[in-house]
Design a protein around this motif. Structure first.
Motif, PDB file in Angstrom:
ATOM      1  N   UNK A  82       8.732   6.361  22.099  1.00  0.00           N
ATOM      2  CA  UNK A  82       7.489   7.010  22.528  1.00  0.00           C
ATOM      3  C   UNK A  82       7.767   8.093  23.561  1.00  0.00           C
ATOM      4  N   UNK A  83       8.683   7.833  24.489  1.00  0.00           N
ATOM      5  CA  UNK A  83       9.026   8.837  25.497  1.00  0.00           C
ATOM      6  C   UNK A  83       9.698  10.060  24.864  1.00  0.00           C
ATOM      7  N   UNK A  84      10.571   9.829  23.902  1.00  0.00           N
ATOM      8  CA  UNK A  84      11.217  10.952  23.215  1.00  0.00           C
ATOM      9  C   UNK A  84      10.178  11.797  22.486  1.00  0.00           C
ATOM     10  N   UNK A  88       9.209  15.694  23.254  1.00  0.00           N
ATOM     11  CA  UNK A  88       9.263  16.739  22.221  1.00  0.00           C
ATOM     12  C   UNK A  88       7.910  17.414  22.079  1.00  0.00           C
ATOM     13  N   UNK A  89       6.838  16.612  22.114  1.00  0.00           N
ATOM     14  CA  UNK A  89       5.490  17.179  22.015  1.00  0.00           C
ATOM     15  C   UNK A  89       5.203  18.113  23.181  1.00  0.00           C
ATOM     16  N   UNK A  90       5.519  17.694  24.408  1.00  0.00           N
ATOM     17  CA  UNK A  90       5.276  18.540  25.573  1.00  0.00           C
ATOM     18  C   UNK A  90       6.130  19.809  25.528  1.00  0.00           C
ATOM     19  N   UNK A  91       7.321  19.697  24.970  1.00  0.00           N
ATOM     20  CA  UNK A  91       8.221  20.857  24.914  1.00  0.00           C
ATOM     21  C   UNK A  91       7.727  21.898  23.910  1.00  0.00           C
ATOM     22  N   UNK A  92       7.108  21.444  22.833  1.00  0.00           N
ATOM     23  CA  UNK A  92       6.695  22.363  21.774  1.00  0.00           C
ATOM     24  C   UNK A  92       5.329  22.993  22.009  1.00  0.00           C
ATOM     25  N   UNK A  93       4.485  22.346  22.803  1.00  0.00           N
ATOM     26  CA  UNK A  93       3.141  22.885  22.975  1.00  0.00           C
ATOM     27  C   UNK A  93       3.180  24.141  23.843  1.00  0.00           C
ATOM     28  N   UNK A  94       2.211  25.037  23.678  1.00  0.00           N
ATOM     29  CA  UNK A  94       2.193  26.277  24.459  1.00  0.00           C
ATOM     30  C   UNK A  94       2.147  25.982  25.955  1.00  0.00           C
ATOM     31  N   UNK A  95       2.837  26.787  26.769  1.00  0.00           N
ATOM     32  CA  UNK A  95       2.825  26.556  28.222  1.00  0.00           C
ATOM     33  C   UNK A  95       1.431  26.719  28.804  1.00  0.00           C
ATOM     34  N   UNK A  96       1.113  25.891  29.764  1.00  0.00           N
ATOM     35  CA  UNK A  96      -0.180  25.937  30.418  1.00  0.00           C
ATOM     36  C   UNK A  96       0.023  26.101  31.917  1.00  0.00           C
ATOM     37  N   UNK A  97      -0.841  26.902  32.556  1.00  0.00           N
ATOM     38  CA  UNK A  97      -0.696  27.050  34.010  1.00  0.00           C
ATOM     39  C   UNK A  97      -1.054  25.758  34.729  1.00  0.00           C
ATOM     40  N   UNK A  98      -0.308  25.448  35.775  1.00  0.00           N
ATOM     41  CA  UNK A  98      -0.558  24.234  36.543  1.00  0.00           C
ATOM     42  C   UNK A  98      -0.853  24.595  37.983  1.00  0.00           C
ATOM     43  N   UNK A  99      -1.757  23.910  38.559  1.00  0.00           N
ATOM     44  CA  UNK A  99      -2.111  24.098  39.961  1.00  0.00           C
ATOM     45  C   UNK A  99      -2.462  22.769  40.572  1.00  0.00           C
ATOM     46  N   UNK A 100      -2.952  22.785  41.797  1.00  0.00           N
ATOM     47  CA  UNK A 100      -3.341  21.534  42.438  1.00  0.00           C
ATOM     48  C   UNK A 100      -4.441  20.837  41.649  1.00  0.00           C
ATOM     49  N   UNK A 101      -4.442  19.515  41.584  1.00  0.00           N
ATOM     50  CA  UNK A 101      -5.505  18.793  40.880  1.00  0.00           C
ATOM     51  C   UNK A 101      -6.868  19.052  41.517  1.00  0.00           C
ATOM     52  N   UNK A 102      -7.932  18.821  40.751  1.00  0.00           N
ATOM     53  CA  UNK A 102      -9.272  19.138  41.234  1.00  0.00           C
ATOM     54  C   UNK A 102      -9.633  18.361  42.492  1.00  0.00           C
ATOM     55  N   UNK A 196      12.726  14.513  31.984  1.00  0.00           N
ATOM     56  CA  UNK A 196      12.756  13.096  32.334  1.00  0.00           C
ATOM     57  C   UNK A 196      12.356  12.222  31.148  1.00  0.00           C
ATOM     58  N   UNK A 197      11.355  12.660  30.388  1.00  0.00           N
ATOM     59  CA  UNK A 197      10.911  11.888  29.222  1.00  0.00           C
ATOM     60  C   UNK A 197      12.024  11.785  28.180  1.00  0.00           C
ATOM     61  N   UNK A 198      12.669  12.914  27.912  1.00  0.00           N
ATOM     62  CA  UNK A 198      13.728  12.910  26.897  1.00  0.00           C
ATOM     63  C   UNK A 198      14.941  12.101  27.346  1.00  0.00           C
ATOM     64  N   UNK A 199      15.384  12.309  28.585  1.00  0.00           N
ATOM     65  CA  UNK A 199      16.571  11.597  29.055  1.00  0.00           C
ATOM     66  C   UNK A 199      16.331  10.091  29.119  1.00  0.00           C
ATOM     67  N   UNK A 200      15.210   9.696  29.718  1.00  0.00           N
ATOM     68  CA  UNK A 200      14.912   8.264  29.808  1.00  0.00           C
ATOM     69  C   UNK A 200      14.669   7.677  28.427  1.00  0.00           C
TER      70      UNK A 200
END
Length: 214
Positions: A82-84, A88-102, A196-200
């Motif tokens: 499941x982690x792998x 892979x899913x997170x790596x393939x999806x389009x990049x999204x901007x990240x900021x502080x949580x709401x 971390x997801x892939x390595x673990x």
């Protein structure tokens, strides 16, 4: 068991989400107190999970190739796969901007209960589950396994402990440097989560397959 716990504990402590949230808490008006509550809640969650496993096993590892032993290995395998897939899913999806949580805009008014709840919410439960499945092999009649379980819980909390101590001993320097660290974590959040997801996941998958085959 010890090596698996070290790998899982390292993956937990390096996670960017809870570390970013912890730094935000430390920057609040009652930051050190909120951070301490978050840290203790985080550690208590880990201990509680391990304690539940020990209650189920009676502190004695199940016999090799028995149904409980095989079930624990299969659980680790499922988590690893499941982690792998997640990585892979997170790596393939389009990049999204990240900021502080709401909720960060209301951080100064955060209560101690909120800090404790965030620790529970942000804990990487897949990795915690892998740690629990690994702890099935612990033998509480030996001091080595006691130390291994204690070390795992502390290792998985190590980043929080280090930042809390830093904030206590040098608050002004800690505020500047930890906020710079938070900015870096937010900029590299996707890469860190994927890595971390892939390595673990690959480690857990390979180890589980080996244990099932041997």
């Amino acid at each position: 068991m010890v090596l698996d716990l070290v790998v899982i504990g390292m993956a937990v402590t390096l996670g960017p989400l809870h570390n970013s949230a912890f730094i935000l808490l430390l920057s609040a008006r009652r930051g050190v107190r909120l951070g301490l509550v978050f840290l203790l809640s985080w550690l208590a969650n880990l201990i509680a999970v391990i304690a539940c496993v020990m209650l189920l096993t009676g502190g004695q590892p199940p016999a090799r190739h028995s149904a409980p032993s095989t079930a624990a290995i299969v659980a680790k395998l499922a988590i690893g796969v499941a982690l792998v897939l997640y990585g892979v899913h997170r790596r393939r999806r389009p990049p999204r901007p990240h900021g502080p949580p709401r909720w960060s805009a209301r951080i100064d008014n955060a209560s101690l209960a909120t800090a404790a709840g965030l620790a529970w919410l942000l804990q990487p439960w897949a990795l915690v589950g892998a740690g629990a499945a690994t702890a099935v092999d612990a033998d509480l009649s030996t001091s080595t396994d006691w130390l291994a379980l204690t070390g795992y819980c502390l290792l998985a909390t190590l980043s929080l402990i280090a930042m809390e101590i830093y904030a206590l001993r040098a608050p002004e320097a800690a505020d500047a440097r930890l906020n710079a660290l938070r900015s870096w974590l937010e900029q590299h959040q996707e890469k860190l989560i994927v890595t971390l997801s892939l390595l673990a996941g690959l480690w857990l998958t390979a180890r589980s397959i080996y244990e099932l085959a041997s």
